[in-house]
Design a protein around this motif. Sequence first.
Motif, PDB file in Angstrom:
ATOM      1  N   GLY A  16       3.140   6.106   1.973  1.00 36.20           N
ATOM      2  CA  GLY A  16       2.826   5.890   3.362  1.00 36.20           C
ATOM      3  C   GLY A  16       4.243   5.818   4.421  1.00 36.20           C
ATOM      4  N   GLN A 136      -1.330  -6.323   4.840  1.00 35.81           N
ATOM      5  CA  GLN A 136      -1.232  -5.433   3.989  1.00 35.81           C
ATOM      6  C   GLN A 136       0.252  -4.552   4.429  1.00 35.81           C
ATOM      7  N   ILE A 138       2.646  -1.480   4.148  1.00 32.09           N
ATOM      8  CA  ILE A 138       2.561   0.155   3.961  1.00 32.09           C
ATOM      9  C   ILE A 138       3.000   0.393   2.444  1.00 32.09           C
ATOM     10  N   GLY A 139       1.999   0.820   1.692  1.00 28.12           N
ATOM     11  CA  GLY A 139       2.290   1.445   0.227  1.00 28.12           C
ATOM     12  C   GLY A 139       1.461   0.527  -0.736  1.00 28.12           C
ATOM     13  N   ASP A 141      -1.726  -0.537  -0.770  1.00 31.48           N
ATOM     14  CA  ASP A 141      -3.231  -0.069  -1.224  1.00 31.48           C
ATOM     15  C   ASP A 141      -2.838   1.088  -2.086  1.00 31.48           C
ATOM     16  N   THR A 142      -2.091   1.828  -1.874  1.00 33.94           N
ATOM     17  CA  THR A 142      -1.878   3.235  -2.893  1.00 33.94           C
ATOM     18  C   THR A 142      -1.469   2.603  -4.122  1.00 33.94           C
ATOM     19  N   PRO A 257      -0.320   8.936  -0.661  1.00 32.49           N
ATOM     20  CA  PRO A 257      -0.915   7.622  -0.040  1.00 32.49           C
ATOM     21  C   PRO A 257      -2.272   7.603   0.050  1.00 32.49           C
ATOM     22  N   ASP A 261      -3.490   3.624   3.526  1.00 30.74           N
ATOM     23  CA  ASP A 261      -1.999   3.653   3.850  1.00 30.74           C
ATOM     24  C   ASP A 261      -1.466   4.539   4.976  1.00 30.74           C
TER      25      ASP A 261
END
Length: 324
Positions: A16, A136, A138-139, A141-142, A257, A261
Amino acid sequence: MIKKIGILTSGGDSQGMNSAVSGVIKYAQAQGLETYIIKDGYLGLYNNWIEKVDSFFADGIISRGGTAAGSARFPEFQEEEIREKAIKNLKDKKIEALVVIGGDGSYKGAQRLSEMGINCIALPGTIDNDISSSEQTIGFDTALNIIVDSIDRIRDTSQSHSRCTIIEVMGRHCGDLALYGGIAGGADIVSIGGNPLSEEDIIEKVTKLKGIVRSVVVVVSEHLYDSVHELAKKVQEASGFETRASVLGHIQRGGKPTAMDRFRAFTMGIRAVELILDGKSGLALGNVGEEIVDYPILEALEIPRKSRKKLWTQFNNLNIRRIK
């Protein structure tokens, strides 16, 4: 009026980051600004590795994992004379503002640059989810989806061979990846930073499950135990369950991603440019639901993490009842 914006990614890469860079570039270009990436983070800022980029560059990276701008650890950036040279490099190119994407160490670098006259906006780029000013990062969720997919795959082979498997995931002292991944992946036992189980606790729980279930999945945060491979040997010896350890490692950082993201990172990139055009500096962005929020960087770093103890306890109690 600001005419040029620089962008750098720093610290550990996260999926992301490229989407955030893309958002900054495309919105800034739409506003008539020139955009530059700084290769390899603060190290590149010091070494003058600065490259002009355009919307075609942004189009090519939005879906890619990692960071096309590169990243590097550069603890020397704490030294004032190092930062002074970095600022000179920016001023020589008439770059007046900087978007920094990274974790808490990157935030501290952005704060120092802000104090020295460079307009800086920081975005939370880390898979660990350990920047509390953002629900959350960046990154996250992935990486979480990679962990859940890995648990699913490992369970298949554990079930086939009637094994216990201990899976170590990233997250350092923040246990969100282990807790969320363990719950979503249907793990039997989860041990996280802030609420770690002792080796004896894990051995006891696995032993009680022996004969009740065909396989056991244990998810643990990194750095909680000296070696999960040694822990697996201890579990096997005490419980009689054939036990393996699997360290997911950097596989959690790689890959394209997720849509969320990409969306979150891209829209944060747009907001960063808006704040810069408004003359704002020294701010860190985050999300609360779908809303993008901002805090002074130092305030963002001081926000305490929300306790996950209640959620962890609820999950743990489900399995306690199961093995009574």
